[in-house]
Every structure is written in structure tokens, then in C-alpha cells.
Design an enzyme around this catalytic site. Sequence first.
Site, short mmCIF file in Angstrom:
data_model
loop_
_atom_site.label_atom_id
_atom_site.label_comp_id
_atom_site.label_asym_id
_atom_site.label_seq_id
_atom_site.Cartn_x
_atom_site.Cartn_y
_atom_site.Cartn_z
N SER A 121 45.50 44.58 50.68
CA SER A 121 44.42 44.93 51.59
C SER A 121 43.10 44.25 51.23
O SER A 121 42.14 44.32 51.98
CB SER A 121 44.21 46.45 51.58
OG SER A 121 43.74 46.89 50.30
N LYS B 281 34.72 43.91 47.47
CA LYS B 281 35.46 44.49 48.58
C LYS B 281 34.65 45.63 49.21
O LYS B 281 34.00 46.41 48.50
CB LYS B 281 36.81 45.00 48.06
CG LYS B 281 37.79 45.49 49.11
CD LYS B 281 39.13 45.83 48.44
CE LYS B 281 40.18 46.33 49.41
NZ LYS B 281 41.48 46.60 48.74
N SER C 91 47.72 45.18 46.42
CA SER C 91 46.58 44.65 47.15
C SER C 91 45.70 43.69 46.37
O SER C 91 44.76 43.13 46.93
CB SER C 91 45.74 45.79 47.72
OG SER C 91 46.47 46.53 48.66
#
Length: 467
Positions: free
Chosen positions: A160, A82, A184
Amino acid sequence: MLKDEVYFATAEELAPELRAGRLSPVELTRGFLDRIVRLNSRFNAFEKPTPELALEQARRAASELKSNRVRGPLHGIPYAAKDLFDTKGVPTAWGTTFLRDRVPGENATVVQRLEDSGAVLLGKTAMVEFAGCLGYRFPTASASGPGRNPWDSERWTGGSSSGSGAAVAAGLCTFALGTETWGSILCPSAFCGLTGIRPTYGLVSRAGGMVGAYTFDKVGPLARSTGDCRLVLGAIAGPDPRDPSCASERVHLERGSGRPLRSLRAALVPLDWSKVGEPEVKAAFDAAVAELRGMGLKMEIAELPAVPASEVSGLLIGVEALAAFEPFLNDGRVKLLTDDIAPHQRSIAEPITGADTIKAMRIRDAVQTAMRDWLQRYDIIVTPNFMSVAPPVNMDLNETLPYGDPVGGFAAACGLPGLALPAGFGKSGMPAGFQLVGSPFDEATLFDLGEAYQARTKHHRAHPALA
């Protein structure tokens, strides 16, 4: 040329092929990089592919494996991280446009630990701006565009860690690192048909990662199986002097090190499907519960403690995020974010006084005590992950996901580990899932139970058919 099934194989399946020389890390990495070039724009999975770095690491892995210098089960396995984890010499933008020139000088601890394990970094996955910690209403809240679901590109991957979910589901990497402040990791796992682990707060170092809410943020993988989640967590977990919040004790994650299935006491925490939720998802969850009972898991319907866990978690995450992103609020760059709610967070939080925050911290202590007592009666919580499948990318999330997350509120407040598991399919053939939540630092029990479930079911083997 590699067969498509290779790109949907687990790390546990690829590792023996790599060690035996039947599959080359370089060939495998090139195959993934080619897929990223062809497919990434359809799903907005990667913010920044790193082909040169990936091939350099793959060649090193190939040389070491040929010399029988095996670093571990992830040696030569391609993965993605990420875009809030620092990567030396590679831009790390936190999901924004205005930080795309931010180039860290060293790796985040988790990235370094995976490099030390011989894993191959394919690139940085897209994400919701600032990991959504300043709030957002639309899936479009990302510099890379909305995370588009490989099962249906008009639907969201979940936030997210939106790009991490898309990348694994589309077969663009074997696993991906995500983070969770509240939901998330479990959200994109549910919407994309993946297995994901949210570890206990403090089990994995956050050093070199963006801070969203310091006392809530966790780091964990999204993968194709419980077994892979176990391998990755084993590689990245452990004490770290760079992160003072990191737990000092080492946790046993080996297969079979959890509590025996026959002795487990599970709390079945149902949600109210009468007002919201989709019947197809409920049917998938009910089938998963029946499968767990068939395995011999003892379950009883239970109510969570009557304390305001969700309210406290929401308030404290909000004020911690205001502190974390204060520089961008002060200099006005927050107005450059895609979603228009973030610039208003100070105004929204203005009625919250310092006294209110201290009271919320004390109430959080009471929530943790109540949950600690409650977990004396139960070893595992079984509950739906979401009551609906992935929503459309062009709609307000307040409308498409109009229900709470009571177990998630407790997990956030108390730092509890949770394992997201696929449970089949719901409306329009989209993935549905459920979650197992355990006591702090008892990931081994979650993994053992998850592996037993996936040995009896094949939901985690399903993947989208991509032309």
C-alpha cells in the site's frame, strides 16, 4: 543546475557533499521540489508536497552544517513520508478523499525523529486507501489515483506504500517512509527496483501513524541501497513512551554488528513456478542465489513449518482492521472509498465468531513457537519477493497476482524483519527482486548480508530513464 544523477544518489553519497559544502541542502531541496512539480502527475507519487516546510527545514540544515553542527548522516537529506504519518500542520488523509481536511497538531514519532536528525520533508506520499487493510482489488484504490511505476507508467508500483515506491524510483526523494501490515514495504520495493526494510514488529514506533492492524503494523524505509536503509532505520528505531508496543531494548545496527557471513545458515525457500510465475523473474532469482553462494553463504533447500501462518495472519488482520476503522464503517464513510470491496468487509467477516478469533490468536501463538524452533536451525531465509513483475494498473489484482506469499504469512504472524533487494530485471524490462528474512531484532545481519550482495552487484544502481 544539478545533474539528474544527483536525484538517484544514495544518502550515503550525498551526506559528505552536504557536510563539505560542495552541495547545498537548499539547492538539493529546490531540485527535488522542481522534479515533483514536473513529474508527480505522471506517477501519482505525492498526495501532498510540502515545499514551504521543506525549504524552511533545508535552510535550517544549511545554516547548521555551515556552522559545523552536524546532527547525523541524514542532515539535509530530502525524504518523503507515507500519508498515514501525522505531520504537524499538514493534512494527513490516509489515502482517502474524505480525510483531506484532517490536519494533525503534532508529528508522528518517526517524522519527529527524522526532523531531529536534520532530514528535510518534501511531502506526503500517496497510498492505498486505509493502507489496504479493508481489502482492495484494483491498483486504483487510492484518492490520488493508481501508483504508476516509473519504469512503465502503465504498471503498478505496488501497495500500500504505492506513492513511496514511485517517489524513490522516480528520483523525487532520496528515501521514503512506508508501512507494512503484510507486504506493503516489500511489494513496492520489488516492483520498483528498490531496497526496503520491514523491521521487526516493535522496533519502530507507530505513534502518530494510522492504525491498520495493531498487532501487525510495522514502519520502515524504501531507499536506494541497503546502506541507506541502515541509516534511516538507525534514526527512527528505538523505544517510545507514546507507543506501548514498542520494544524497550535498543538494537545494534552498525555495519559489521551482524553475524559473520561464514557462520550463517541460510534456508532457501523455493516457490512453485510450475503453475504461476514468470520465467524471467525466476532466472533473476536463481542468479541472485548463485551470487549469494559465490559470496560463501551456506544454503540448503528447506520447507517452512506445516502450520497455517497465512490463514491466521489473514483472519486476524481482517478483524483488527474492522476494529480500527469501525467509526468509518458505522457512519457510512467507508462507502466513499474508491474500491468497492471495503464496505462489504463486515458482511464478509460475519461468519467469524468471537470464539473463532480467540482460536486464531492461540493458533498464532503456535505458529510463533513453530517458527521460533525452526529459526534455531537457520539464521536467514532466502526466497523470491514476487514471482512476477509489476502488474498493469487497470487489472484486478486477484488475476494478475494469483499466488500466495508463504514466507510473508509467517513474517506477518511472527513480526519477522525482511530486506527486499533488487535482483535485476524480468519481463518487459521491469524490476525483479528477492527477500532476506531474519530472526527478530537481527536486522544487522540482514543489512551486512545485503550490503555484501550489493557490493558485488549493481542492480540497485539502475533507475528508469525519465524524459
